[in-house]
Design a protein around this motif. Structure first.
Motif, PDB file in Angstrom:
ATOM      1  N   ALA A  12       1.853  13.764   0.641  1.00  0.00           N
ATOM      2  CA  ALA A  12       0.864  14.476  -0.174  1.00  0.00           C
ATOM      3  C   ALA A  12       0.462  15.788   0.498  1.00  0.00           C
ATOM      4  O   ALA A  12      -0.726  16.113   0.628  1.00  0.00           O
ATOM      5  CB  ALA A  12      -0.358  13.597  -0.434  1.00  0.00           C
ATOM      6  N   SER A  23       2.295   1.783  -3.426  1.00  0.00           N
ATOM      7  CA  SER A  23       1.290   2.120  -4.441  1.00  0.00           C
ATOM      8  C   SER A  23       0.897   3.591  -4.372  1.00  0.00           C
ATOM      9  O   SER A  23       0.491   4.176  -5.386  1.00  0.00           O
ATOM     10  CB  SER A  23       0.050   1.238  -4.249  1.00  0.00           C
ATOM     11  OG  SER A  23      -0.542   1.482  -2.982  1.00  0.00           O
ATOM     12  N   LYS A  24       1.023   4.220  -3.187  1.00  0.00           N
ATOM     13  CA  LYS A  24       0.692   5.638  -3.063  1.00  0.00           C
ATOM     14  C   LYS A  24       1.729   6.539  -3.730  1.00  0.00           C
ATOM     15  O   LYS A  24       1.473   7.728  -3.936  1.00  0.00           O
ATOM     16  CB  LYS A  24       0.570   6.021  -1.591  1.00  0.00           C
ATOM     17  CG  LYS A  24      -0.614   5.380  -0.882  1.00  0.00           C
ATOM     18  CD  LYS A  24      -0.674   5.820   0.572  1.00  0.00           C
ATOM     19  CE  LYS A  24      -1.869   5.185   1.282  1.00  0.00           C
ATOM     20  NZ  LYS A  24      -1.924   5.589   2.714  1.00  0.00           N
ATOM     21  N   LYS A  25       2.896   5.994  -4.080  1.00  0.00           N
ATOM     22  CA  LYS A  25       3.939   6.796  -4.707  1.00  0.00           C
ATOM     23  C   LYS A  25       3.717   6.990  -6.197  1.00  0.00           C
ATOM     24  O   LYS A  25       4.452   7.746  -6.834  1.00  0.00           O
ATOM     25  CB  LYS A  25       5.302   6.142  -4.471  1.00  0.00           C
ATOM     26  CG  LYS A  25       5.680   6.057  -2.996  1.00  0.00           C
ATOM     27  CD  LYS A  25       6.984   5.315  -2.797  1.00  0.00           C
ATOM     28  CE  LYS A  25       7.315   5.188  -1.318  1.00  0.00           C
ATOM     29  NZ  LYS A  25       8.558   4.413  -1.082  1.00  0.00           N
ATOM     30  N   PHE A  27       1.274   8.542  -8.812  1.00  0.00           N
ATOM     31  CA  PHE A  27       0.139   9.462  -8.877  1.00  0.00           C
ATOM     32  C   PHE A  27       0.375  10.445 -10.013  1.00  0.00           C
ATOM     33  O   PHE A  27       1.463  10.521 -10.601  1.00  0.00           O
ATOM     34  CB  PHE A  27      -0.036  10.211  -7.551  1.00  0.00           C
ATOM     35  CG  PHE A  27       1.152  11.038  -7.153  1.00  0.00           C
ATOM     36  CD1 PHE A  27       1.261  12.371  -7.526  1.00  0.00           C
ATOM     37  CD2 PHE A  27       2.178  10.483  -6.389  1.00  0.00           C
ATOM     38  CE1 PHE A  27       2.347  13.136  -7.162  1.00  0.00           C
ATOM     39  CE2 PHE A  27       3.279  11.237  -6.026  1.00  0.00           C
ATOM     40  CZ  PHE A  27       3.364  12.566  -6.410  1.00  0.00           C
ATOM     41  N   ILE A  80       0.825  -1.208   0.000  1.00  0.00           N
ATOM     42  CA  ILE A  80       0.000   0.000   0.000  1.00  0.00           C
ATOM     43  C   ILE A  80       0.859   1.257   0.000  1.00  0.00           C
ATOM     44  O   ILE A  80       0.590   2.219  -0.724  1.00  0.00           O
ATOM     45  CB  ILE A  80      -0.955  -0.012   1.212  1.00  0.00           C
ATOM     46  CG1 ILE A  80      -1.902  -1.206   1.112  1.00  0.00           C
ATOM     47  CG2 ILE A  80      -1.756   1.286   1.286  1.00  0.00           C
ATOM     48  CD1 ILE A  80      -2.805  -1.359   2.309  1.00  0.00           C
ATOM     49  N   SER A  81       1.927   1.265   0.817  1.00  0.00           N
ATOM     50  CA  SER A  81       2.775   2.462   0.888  1.00  0.00           C
ATOM     51  C   SER A  81       3.476   2.740  -0.436  1.00  0.00           C
ATOM     52  O   SER A  81       3.645   3.896  -0.830  1.00  0.00           O
ATOM     53  CB  SER A  81       3.810   2.296   2.009  1.00  0.00           C
ATOM     54  OG  SER A  81       4.647   1.186   1.749  1.00  0.00           O
ATOM     55  N   LYS A 117       5.677  12.560  -0.265  1.00  0.00           N
ATOM     56  CA  LYS A 117       5.392  11.275   0.382  1.00  0.00           C
ATOM     57  C   LYS A 117       4.157  11.357   1.268  1.00  0.00           C
ATOM     58  O   LYS A 117       3.425  10.370   1.417  1.00  0.00           O
ATOM     59  CB  LYS A 117       6.601  10.838   1.205  1.00  0.00           C
ATOM     60  CG  LYS A 117       7.809  10.475   0.358  1.00  0.00           C
ATOM     61  CD  LYS A 117       8.946   9.959   1.219  1.00  0.00           C
ATOM     62  CE  LYS A 117      10.139   9.579   0.358  1.00  0.00           C
ATOM     63  NZ  LYS A 117      11.275   9.074   1.161  1.00  0.00           N
TER      64      LYS A 117
END
Length: 555
Positions: free
Chosen positions: A166, A124-126, A128, A121-122, A164
């Protein structure tokens, strides 16, 4: 009875001391037999780099006390190296990850959506996208720790993000053309190359300085160890500005016209410029002429990049080629073809090459060492947005892309360094740690005079002019000798006058100057003292004559 108890107690103490001494000797023997961490069964492969030099020999030391102290210190050094290797093995990962295809699957066919679905998850947030269609195209830059992101739109939009988390830190609109942006020594200050001058802003977006001596800048670079801000303008003038003192260090006229390609070599802090005539020149603030000039393309250069070690250089030009050069030899290694003219190239900390051309980005693995037939990854922007700038995030498997529609971040497994040093770059540093790091950086600031093409020469013994001249003469003589032997031609003679150019003298000099392979072998035998010519003595000649004719021989 009391005397017997005292004897038993003394004997027990002596036995315990002997056991402790044997345990220490056994431990020291195990450490010595481990060969400084080469035993793979114990997992101490990395211990050798923590050894503090060679072991001190105690064979010639007579003093027993000094000998024991030296042995104890050496044992402690080895133990500390082994412990450090164990900690490194436990806490740090061995290597970064890569994409591994299954069967006939190819890595360049994998999309960002499929990669994001498989990671945690961490991570995948990178990945965007920031859609900013009205203010692009965007130039981007990351801090040395990789935590903060700087965006600079062509129409004057400037922003700093903690990407990181956002979180937007600052956002301003200067209402002026902005061609490039660059962080200074940390995230508190950044420079923007605007329409007419270079401006410096703080973290809150407040204008701190206006550098009016930098006219019409096109590109910016910053040397963190020297605190130097470097710019190149439309007239082809290279300027060095000291950001710690504020004074202008030097200005160099390249005399090669407009220059919009500039990158710094992280190994020696030499500035590389790409010109419209297809050449790359390397500059230092100590010389008003280029240190080196290399013809790379048949057309103008569009992009330039150096690897982290400063050994390879990647260039892109309007001829549609992307070439890899060896900076040490100044020779091309291999080249690639881009579908369109490459606008930007970038090399990651692990050596992954990213090439941006049009709206597509190609990433090549091990492309600097050997020529690869196929790329490692491919990515294409939506709606055909043209790429303006790309930049790898340090210590992260992330590639930042600045384009006409805003900013995009994609995942590139294996691009970033997995192990970071907090003394070099700390992504999680506090305010106190940042202040301490800034003070240490100012104390360890390097002077501009130390920027040279070969930094290994700094600290060596400087030879005199006579020694340098003699060494050059010896090298030139050896080179000429080898070339003459290879070609088999005699050395040309000088024409002399006033009776010194007689036919006999010319013939003698011609025989003396003839260089051949046999002559070189004979000279080598003479220098080594070998007796390859045996002269006949008069006694030997007398023995060779008949006895009847011996009386006529000259004595």
């Amino acid at each position: 009875m009391a005397i017997d108890l005292q004897k038993q107690k003394a004997a027990g103490n002596e036995k315990g001391a002997q056991q402790q001494l044997l345990h220490r000797k056994r431990k020291a023997t195990e450490i010595e037999q481990s060969e400084y961490g080469k035993d793979e069964s114990q997992g101490l492969i990395q211990a050798k780099k923590y050894i503090r030099g060679d072991k001190v020999s105690v064979k010639g030391i007579v003093d027993k006390k000094l000998k024991g102290q030296l042995r104890t210190k050496e044992r402690l050094f080895v133990e500390s190296a082994l412990n450090a290797a164990k900690v490194e093995q436990w806490l740090l990962p061995s290597e970064g990850g890569y994409l591994e295809p299954d069967g006939i699957e190819k890595t360049w066919n994998l999309t960002q959506e499929s990669i994001v679905r498989e990671v945690d998850i961490s991570s995948s947030k990178k990945s965007f996208d920031l859609k900013l269609p009205d203010l692009g195209p965007y130039a981007i830059d990351f801090t040395s720790s990789g935590r903060f992101l700087l965006l600079g739109g062509r129409k004057g939009h400037l922003a700093i993000l903690d990407w990181k988390e956002a979180r937007l830190l600052t956002e301003i609109q200067v209402r002026e053309t902005t061609r490039d942006v660059k962080f200074l020594h940390n995230e508190l200050f950044f420079a923007a190359a605007q329409k007419k001058y270079v401006y410096i802003y703080d973290k809150k977006g407040v204008e701190i300085h206006c550098l009016k001596s930098h006219l019409c800048p096109l590109k910016l670079e910053y040397l963190p160890h020297h605190f130097l801000l470097t710019t190149i303008d439309k007239a082809g003038i290279l300027r060095y500005q000291d950001t710690s003192t504020g004074h202008m260090v030097v200005q160099h006229r390249t005399r090669l016209g407009r220059c919009g390609v500039m990158r710094v070599n992280p190994y020696n802090a030499v500035m590389g410029l790409g010109h419209s005539n297809g050449t790359v020149t390397m500059w230092s603030p100590n010389m008003d002429t280029p240190l080196m000039s290399l013809l790379c393309h048949r057309g103008p250069l569009t992009a330039l990049a150096f690897d982290a070690g400063g050994q390879q250089m990647v260039t892109a030009g309007t001829d549609g080629k992307v070439k890899v050069f060896d900076v040490r030899k100044l020779q091309p290694l291999h080249s690639y073809f881009s579908p369109t003219v490459a606008r930007s190239v970038e090399i990651s900390q692990k050596g992954l090459l990213a090439v941006a051309s049009g709206s597509g980005i190609e990433i090549w693995k091990d492309a600097l060492v050997t020529k690869q037939p196929k790329p490692y990854m491919k990515h294409r922007l939506l709606q055909g947005s043209q790429v303006q700038d790309i930049c790898y995030c340090p210590y992260e498997d992330v590639l930042g892309i600045g384009h006409e529609q805003g900013f995009s971040s994609i995942l590139v497994p294996g691009s970033g360094e997995p192990n970071y040093d907090t003394f070099v770059a700390n992504p999680y540093e506090t305010r106190k740690q940042r202040r301490e790091a800034e003070v240490h950086a100012l104390l360890n600031k390097l002077q501009p005079e130390m920027i040279v093409l070969d930094p290994d020469r700094i600290g060596t013994i400087q030879r005199s002019a006579i020694e340098n001249k003699r060494e050059k003469q010896i090298v030139a003589k050896e080179a000429n000798l080898a070339g003459a032997i290879a070609s088999g031609k005699p050395v040309p003679l000088k024409k002399k006058t006033k009776g010194r150019n007689k036919s006999s003298k010319r013939h003698k000099k011609k025989q003396d100057n003839i260089i051949s392979e046999r002559r070189a072998v004979i000279k080598q035998q003479v220098n080594s003292g070998a007796n390859f010519v045996e002269l006949k003595t008069p006694k030997a000649q007398e023995e060779a004559l008949p006895r009847a004719l011996a009386r006529f021989s000259s004595k």
